[in-house]
Design a protein around this motif. Structure first.
Motif, short mmCIF file in Angstrom:
data_model
loop_
_atom_site.label_atom_id
_atom_site.label_comp_id
_atom_site.label_asym_id
_atom_site.label_seq_id
_atom_site.Cartn_x
_atom_site.Cartn_y
_atom_site.Cartn_z
N LEU A 285 -1.08 1.32 -5.23
CA LEU A 285 -0.38 1.18 -3.96
C LEU A 285 1.01 1.82 -4.06
O LEU A 285 1.45 2.50 -3.13
CB LEU A 285 -0.28 -0.29 -3.56
N PHE A 286 1.68 1.63 -5.18
CA PHE A 286 2.97 2.26 -5.41
C PHE A 286 2.87 3.77 -5.24
O PHE A 286 3.67 4.38 -4.53
CB PHE A 286 3.48 1.90 -6.81
N ASN A 287 1.88 4.40 -5.87
CA ASN A 287 1.72 5.86 -5.77
C ASN A 287 1.44 6.30 -4.34
O ASN A 287 1.96 7.32 -3.88
CB ASN A 287 0.62 6.35 -6.71
N LYS A 288 0.65 5.52 -3.61
CA LYS A 288 0.35 5.84 -2.21
C LYS A 288 1.62 5.81 -1.37
O LYS A 288 1.91 6.75 -0.62
CB LYS A 288 -0.69 4.86 -1.67
N ILE A 289 2.39 4.74 -1.48
CA ILE A 289 3.61 4.60 -0.69
C ILE A 289 4.65 5.63 -1.13
O ILE A 289 5.35 6.23 -0.29
CB ILE A 289 4.17 3.17 -0.80
#
Length: 127
Positions: free
Chosen positions: A86-90
């Motif tokens: 999720l961190f990489n997506k955001i």
């Protein structure tokens, strides 16, 4: 001469550090977390805390005369390694290719925070 860029709405902490320091065109932004304008921690989901932290960092960077397109490096602190996808997506919503240099550390924050970010940027060229 070292400058300490600040505006009344610049996110602040009650801890002993400046939101940013600037020397020439280099801007060093202290860790930005999910806090309100008074420095009070705002607990949320990982996504909510990351977005609030990134927006706080955006305010500090802009106050210092730059923007996310001129960020050279970020350091990211993610409490739970399970949040990395999720961190990489955001993160891709805030930065695009070519991406800034980046370090990401997990299992490093106390229980009060899920995410924190800091950066080094360069001032935008004068028009």
């Amino acid at each position: 001469m070292i400058e300490y860029p600040s505006e009344p709405d610049t996110p602040r902490s009650h801890l002993p550090f400046s939101p940013s320091t600037k020397l020439g065109d280099l801007i060093f932004v202290s860790g930005q977390a999910s806090v309100d304008a008074t420095g009070k921690i705002v607990s949320d989901t990982f996504e909510g805390e990351m977005r609030r932290s990134m927006e706080n960092m955006r305010k500090v960077v802009e106050t210092a005369g730059s923007d996310f397109a001129h960020v050279l490096q970020t350091r990211n602190y993610v409490q739970d390694p399970a949040d990395i996808p999720l961190f990489n997506k955001i993160y891709r919503e805030y930065f695009s290719e070519p991406f800034p240099a980046r370090t990401t550390i997990t299992n490093c924050l106390g229980t009060a925070l899920r995410y924190e970010v800091e950066c080094i940027a360069v001032a935008k060229p004068k028009a």
